[in-house]
Design a protein around this motif. Structure first.
Motif, mmCIF file in Angstrom:
data_model
loop_
_atom_site.group_PDB
_atom_site.id
_atom_site.type_symbol
_atom_site.label_atom_id
_atom_site.label_comp_id
_atom_site.label_asym_id
_atom_site.label_seq_id
_atom_site.Cartn_x
_atom_site.Cartn_y
_atom_site.Cartn_z
ATOM 1 N N SER A 1 5.549 -20.293 -7.100
ATOM 2 C CA SER A 1 5.336 -21.026 -8.357
ATOM 3 C C SER A 1 3.976 -20.700 -8.952
ATOM 4 O O SER A 1 3.837 -20.553 -10.173
ATOM 5 C CB SER A 1 5.442 -22.535 -8.105
ATOM 6 N N MET A 2 2.971 -20.566 -8.089
ATOM 7 C CA MET A 2 1.628 -20.219 -8.579
ATOM 8 C C MET A 2 1.618 -18.823 -9.191
ATOM 9 O O MET A 2 0.962 -18.585 -10.216
ATOM 10 C CB MET A 2 0.631 -20.290 -7.422
ATOM 11 N N ALA A 3 2.333 -17.892 -8.551
ATOM 12 C CA ALA A 3 2.391 -16.528 -9.068
ATOM 13 C C ALA A 3 3.027 -16.492 -10.457
ATOM 14 O O ALA A 3 2.636 -15.691 -11.312
ATOM 15 C CB ALA A 3 3.185 -15.637 -8.116
ATOM 16 N N GLN B 1 -7.690 -24.749 -10.189
ATOM 17 C CA GLN B 1 -8.227 -23.654 -10.992
ATOM 18 C C GLN B 1 -7.200 -23.142 -11.998
ATOM 19 O O GLN B 1 -7.542 -22.827 -13.144
ATOM 20 C CB GLN B 1 -8.674 -22.497 -10.076
ATOM 21 N N LEU B 2 -5.946 -23.081 -11.581
ATOM 22 C CA LEU B 2 -4.888 -22.629 -12.484
ATOM 23 C C LEU B 2 -4.775 -23.527 -13.710
ATOM 24 O O LEU B 2 -4.512 -23.056 -14.820
ATOM 25 C CB LEU B 2 -3.543 -22.587 -11.746
ATOM 26 N N CYS B 3 -4.986 -24.815 -13.486
ATOM 27 C CA CYS B 3 -4.874 -25.772 -14.592
ATOM 28 C C CYS B 3 -6.007 -25.613 -15.604
ATOM 29 O O CYS B 3 -5.927 -26.160 -16.702
ATOM 30 C CB CYS B 3 -4.855 -27.201 -14.050
ATOM 31 N N PRO C 1 -2.209 -8.282 -11.638
ATOM 32 C CA PRO C 1 -2.350 -7.889 -10.223
ATOM 33 C C PRO C 1 -2.577 -9.078 -9.299
ATOM 34 O O PRO C 1 -2.144 -9.048 -8.137
ATOM 35 C CB PRO C 1 -3.557 -6.946 -10.234
ATOM 36 N N ILE C 2 -3.240 -10.126 -9.808
ATOM 37 C CA ILE C 2 -3.438 -11.320 -8.975
ATOM 38 C C ILE C 2 -2.106 -12.020 -8.745
ATOM 39 O O ILE C 2 -1.803 -12.454 -7.625
ATOM 40 C CB ILE C 2 -4.455 -12.283 -9.634
ATOM 41 N N SER C 3 -1.299 -12.101 -9.809
ATOM 42 C CA SER C 3 0.031 -12.708 -9.667
ATOM 43 C C SER C 3 0.883 -11.933 -8.662
ATOM 44 O O SER C 3 1.544 -12.519 -7.796
ATOM 45 C CB SER C 3 0.735 -12.744 -11.029
#
Length: 356
Positions: free
Chosen positions: A176-178, A258-260, A271-273
């Motif tokens: 989900s984060m990706a 941090q995502l929020c 690339p991070i995803s």
């Protein structure tokens, strides 16, 4: 049937323990009566108090209560024989015995031993034969309690099931984060992400983290219970494993925060995803995270080669991504250090046998 099990779980009723107490106490009383012992009912009460939730707890408590009983007999003998069998002498005994029990860390045996000493007071007798009677009652009660707890259903399958559930939930969160990190969002939408109705789309994942937190808490309790019911082997590995996952959960929660804060999607996001997806794909008990840490270093080096941000907003979002990279590094190092910390015997027992 299912509703009955749910009710027992809700009120934390251990039906097997209740049955063992009922049957074990009855057997103890019958044995004491067959042997012609006085105060035979006390054997049943001792059995009742001796049956604990785990084998190790039962044995440990039995040892402490036996030492407390020897201390109680000694104190009672000295006081009753020197002063007499009077109520105020029993009060003096309690003063000495309870104080000594706390000093010697034998307080678990206070109530049981105090009741046993009342038999000496009632009978006004501390001859060897009657002391033998009390020792026999105590021995029967303790022994039946220990024998009853020889059978405690193995819960190793439950511990392993909990491990699978925890890993699957962590994989889902990573997935989900990706996806979340790629979502284009307006700044106004992210100022108070936790209040959004569709929190998952806002990368908050509150429900998922709440479920995982509860799963880990329950799994740790199960791992401790399994360890205390295993007398001949060391199963602390499972406790170490769940502690490691709890530490990783803290990092994931920080990444979620941090995502929020992201208000735009820089090109460095992809690339991070993909790397987060890679972590999820390789997420399992036997991964030492060494390869993933190497890949992360490559991403960090590539990240440093990027041109400087042109706007303040781009700078802030790039900084957030950089913090996420370091959080991911901490996340992976926790697993790497866990693997480095387990013994060769644990690897042979829990990894090599687990793969078969």
């Amino acid at each position: 049937m299912a509703s009955g099990q749910a009710l027992l779980k809700k009120y934390q009723i251990n039906i097997i323990k209740i049955i063992k107490i009922a049957i074990g106490s009855s057997i103890a009383i019958l044995l004491a009566e067959v042997l012609g012992l006085k105060y035979s009912a006390s054997a049943g009460i001792i059995t009742l108090l001796s049956i604990q939730d785990t084998k190790k707890e039962t044995l440990k408590l039995a040892g402490k209560r036996f030492l407390a009983f020897l201390f109680a007999i000694t104190a009672a003998y000295l006081l009753f024989q020197s002063i007499g069998y009077y109520t105020h002498v029993f009060g003096l005994f309690l003063l000495v015995f309870i104080t000594g029990s706390y000093l010697l860390r034998l307080q678990d045996g206070i109530s049981m031993c105090s009741v046993m000493v009342t038999h000496f007071l009632i009978e006004k007798n501390m001859e060897a034969s009657f002391i033998g009677n009390e020792l026999a009652i105590f021995g029967i009660g303790i022994l039946v309690g220990i024998l009853c707890n020889i059978y405690i259903p193995a819960r190793l399958w439950q511990v392993k099931s909990d491990m699978d559930k925890v890993e699957q939930h962590m994989k889902n969160i990573l997935g989900s984060m990706a996806e979340c990190i790629l979502f284009e969002r307006q700044s106004s939408e992210m100022t108070d992400c936790s209040k959004e109705k569709n929190c998952k789309m806002g990368c908050c994942l509150e429900e998922e983290f709440a479920v995982l937190n509860q799963l880990l808490s329950d799994a740790l309790l199960g791992a401790y219970a399994n360890m205390n019911n295993t007398l001949l082997s060391d199963t602390r590995y499972y406790i170490q494993y769940f502690d490691m996952r709890k530490s990783q959960l803290v990092i994931l929660e920080h990444i979620k925060e941090q995502l929020c804060l992201l208000t735009q999607i820089p090109k460095q996001v992809k690339p991070i995803s993909m790397f987060i997806q890679c972590i999820g794909a390789q997420f399992h008990e036997y991964n030492n995270a060494e390869r993933l840490l190497f890949d992360l270093e490559v991403i960090k080096e590539d990240y440093k080669e990027e041109p400087n941000p042109a706007t303040r907003e781009e700078f802030e979002n790039r900084a957030i991504l950089y913090l996420i990279l370091y959080d991911l590094e901490s996340f992976l190092k926790i697993k790497r250090d866990f693997v480095r910390g387990i013994t060769k015997k644990q690897i042979e027992t829990f990894w090599e046998k687990g793969r078969k």
